[in-house]
Design a protein around this motif. Structure first.
Motif, mmCIF file in Angstrom:
data_model
loop_
_atom_site.group_PDB
_atom_site.id
_atom_site.type_symbol
_atom_site.label_atom_id
_atom_site.label_comp_id
_atom_site.label_asym_id
_atom_site.label_seq_id
_atom_site.Cartn_x
_atom_site.Cartn_y
_atom_site.Cartn_z
ATOM 1 N N SER A 98 -12.902 -2.440 -1.355
ATOM 2 C CA SER A 98 -11.837 -1.924 -2.214
ATOM 3 C C SER A 98 -10.610 -2.839 -2.175
ATOM 4 C CB SER A 98 -11.463 -0.497 -1.810
ATOM 5 O OG SER A 98 -10.930 -0.456 -0.505
ATOM 6 N N ASP A 138 -7.820 6.416 -6.711
ATOM 7 C CA ASP A 138 -8.661 5.907 -7.798
ATOM 8 C C ASP A 138 -9.654 4.861 -7.315
ATOM 9 O OD1 ASP A 138 -7.353 7.518 -9.619
ATOM 10 O OD2 ASP A 138 -5.982 5.938 -10.294
ATOM 11 N N HIS A 139 -9.411 4.325 -6.119
ATOM 12 C CA HIS A 139 -10.219 3.192 -5.656
ATOM 13 C C HIS A 139 -10.821 3.377 -4.267
ATOM 14 C CE1 HIS A 139 -8.567 0.916 -9.043
ATOM 15 N NE2 HIS A 139 -7.389 1.409 -8.702
ATOM 16 N N PHE A 158 -2.517 -0.489 -1.991
ATOM 17 C CA PHE A 158 -2.687 -0.059 -3.388
ATOM 18 C C PHE A 158 -1.344 0.353 -3.992
ATOM 19 C CE2 PHE A 158 -6.969 0.550 -1.684
ATOM 20 C CZ PHE A 158 -7.729 -0.035 -2.675
ATOM 21 N N GLU A 191 -0.844 0.968 -7.845
ATOM 22 C CA GLU A 191 -2.064 1.703 -8.153
ATOM 23 C C GLU A 191 -2.157 2.968 -7.309
ATOM 24 O OE1 GLU A 191 -4.767 -2.235 -9.297
ATOM 25 O OE2 GLU A 191 -5.508 -0.785 -7.842
ATOM 26 N N GLN A 195 -11.439 -6.194 -4.028
ATOM 27 C CA GLN A 195 -11.346 -6.008 -5.480
ATOM 28 C C GLN A 195 -9.899 -5.877 -5.934
ATOM 29 O OE1 GLN A 195 -13.926 -2.616 -5.789
ATOM 30 N NE2 GLN A 195 -15.752 -3.835 -5.346
ATOM 31 N N LEU A 196 -9.066 -5.242 -5.113
ATOM 32 C CA LEU A 196 -7.643 -5.159 -5.430
ATOM 33 C C LEU A 196 -7.025 -6.557 -5.465
ATOM 34 C CD1 LEU A 196 -4.903 -3.748 -5.820
ATOM 35 C CD2 LEU A 196 -4.808 -3.422 -3.324
ATOM 36 N N ARG A 234 -7.905 -8.266 -8.601
ATOM 37 C CA ARG A 234 -7.141 -7.759 -9.751
ATOM 38 C C ARG A 234 -5.733 -8.341 -9.784
ATOM 39 N NH1 ARG A 234 -9.700 -2.923 -8.199
ATOM 40 N NH2 ARG A 234 -7.806 -1.990 -7.330
#
Length: 487
Positions: free
Chosen positions: A232, A77-78, A68, A73, A235-236, A239
């Protein structure tokens, strides 16, 4: 200039590789045979119960957070997790019960009170584990063992001066039997060989590095369960623009003039400048690289153990159980002989029960528990698994019922299982071996496939079957080592 990269397999190392490569500016596509990401690190839902289907111990959370942070990031938060106060509860067939506390002094006191183990013996063992980690991890977990620069760096030269302290010439069991007064303490520390599918009576004492992950660096639990590591990071990756293609198994890695050019799937040829293989190394050569020169010495190395897992929804709560629980065999040596020499299942197996509902209440209905019940077994070589599973289930239930003082079978509300055949089928792990090659000799670390191909240009490897090995931290380390050497 950014390259077009194909990653074969959306296991945790494949996802981490995709994240790192995307951040390097490459265009990354991941092709996965299953309909879901994560490989072994997935989940199972049965009725009102949820189970983390695969790996259940979480250490080195910074390896997840680093991905992250690499993406700019905030990990919090994730992805959220908590540190465990208890790393494990242990139950011995002779009646002793103890808790492995994360606090070293408290753990040493527990062993002193329950097993008569002198506190200084335990604390010295943990110090030795920290010493091994601090000196060997920078080499074996952070660098490629297949690059000359690794062995010519300052960290390597520092390690050379301490070679006599690493116990290369002793087995894990020999070192632990010498170190501890009580054989039950030695058994507890011997069990860390199973963290990479090995035999403590064969694997070198350098594997005593593993306890430091729990007692020095800490054991943790993701607040949403282990499967949240997969989701997680998946999904990262999305993104960051990584494209995932599920239900899309690679059929072949296409090469031309000794260079990887892409892959073939059921949808045809997919061109790429670079190919990263997160598939089990043996399966990759036997299925995807059939026409290429085979690294026979590496392919033929002895394989790690596998697992037999029963997913049981238990319609009762047992307050003496926590997240991690071990019910030891009365004859540990015989158990490992059955796994690695006789290639069968011992009639008094050590049983591991993971119960995430102790920390995540909605994983089981109220008043119930979700038991991930596992024993170590040999990898699949054509054994009569149906017969072995039936016998193992009965032996496990007898053992647990005796120790817990209650008949367990009537409490099983829902049930599913995972055996070496299914592990092989779902993850392409050769024989269902969880960690690729075993570490049952002092040279095992050097007999893992490198994170790049020496024969085929532009082909790279990551995952539990290549350097540095299996388990979540090492799989993530393999992705970093691979991308550090990506050209």
């Amino acid at each position: 200039m950014g390259k077009t990269v194909i990653v074969i397999g959306a296991g945790i190392a494949g996802i981490a590789s995709a994240i790192r490569l995307a951040k390097q500016g490459h265009t990354v596509s991941v092709f996965e045979a299953n309909s879901y990401p994560g490989g072994k690190l997935t989940e199972l839902k049965l009725g009102g119960y949820r189970f983390d289907a695969g790996p259940s111990l979480f250490t080195l959370p910074q390896a997840v957070e680093a991905l992250f942070e690499l993406a700019g990031e905030d990990p919090a938060d994730h992805f959220e997790y908590v540190k465990l106060e208890k790393t494990c509860n242990y139950f011995y067939p002779s009646g002793e019960r103890l808790t492995a506390w994360s606090d070293n002094a408290r753990f040493a006191e527990e062993l002193a009170n329950k097993l008569g183990e002198p506190k200084e013996y335990t604390l010295n063992a943990l110090k030795q584990s920290a010493f091994l980690y601090n000196n060997l991890a920078p080499l074996f977990m952070e660098k490629s063992l297949h690059k000359a620069s690794t062995w010519l760096g300052s960290k390597a030269f520092s390690a050379y001066t301490k070679l006599h302290k690493f116990n290369f010439n002793k087995t894990m069991n020999e070192a632990n039997n010498t170190r501890f007064k009580n054989e039950k303490t030695a058994q507890l520390f011997n069990r860390y060989a199973t963290y990479n599918g090995s035999d403590p009576y064969q694997t070198p004492a350098t594997l005593n590095i593993i306890p430091h992950l729990e007692f020095g660096l800490g054991a943790y639990f993701p607040k949403k369960g282990m499967h949240d590591i997969t989701m997680s990071l998946y999904q990262l990756a999305e993104r960051l623009g990584v494209h995932f293609y599920f239900n899309s198994p690679a059929k072949t890695i296409v090469t031309h003039n000794g260079t990887a050019k892409g892959i073939n799937t059921g949808m045809g040829f997919h061109k790429a400048d670079r190919v990263v293989c997160n598939m089990d190394m043996v399966a990759a050569y036997k299925k995807l690289l059939k026409g290429e020169s085979q690294p026979k010495k590496l392919l033929n190395q002895p394989k790690s153990s596998s697992a037999l897992i029963f997913y049981w929804g238990i319609k009762k709560q047992f307050p003496q159980l926590d997240l991690h629980n071990i019910f030891f065999s009365a004859n540990y040596k015989d158990e490992f002989d059955h796994i690695f020499k006789k290639k069968t299942v011992f009639d008094d197996p050590t049983v591991y029960i993971n119960i995430t509902s102790t920390h995540k209440a909605d994983d089981a209905p109220e008043g119930c528990q979700n038991w991930f019940t596992m024993i170590n077994v040999p990898h699949n070589e054509g054994q009569d698994w149906d017969g072995l599973i039936k016998e193992a289930r009965a032996n496990i239930l007898t053992k647990l019922s005796k120790i817990l003082g209650e008949d367990i079978e009537p409490l099983i509300e829902v049930e599913d299982l995972l055996d070496p055949r299914l592990i092989e089928q779902r993850t392409s792990s050769f024989g269902g071996a969880l960690y690729g090659n075993s570490s049952n000799n002092k040279f095992a670390a050097f007999l893992r496939h490198p994170n790049f191909s020496k024969r085929i240009k532009h082909l790279y490897f990551c995952g539990g079957s290549v350097h540095p090995g299996g388990g979540i931290p090492l799989a993530l380390a393999s992705a970093k080592i691979m991308t550090d050497n990506f050209r």
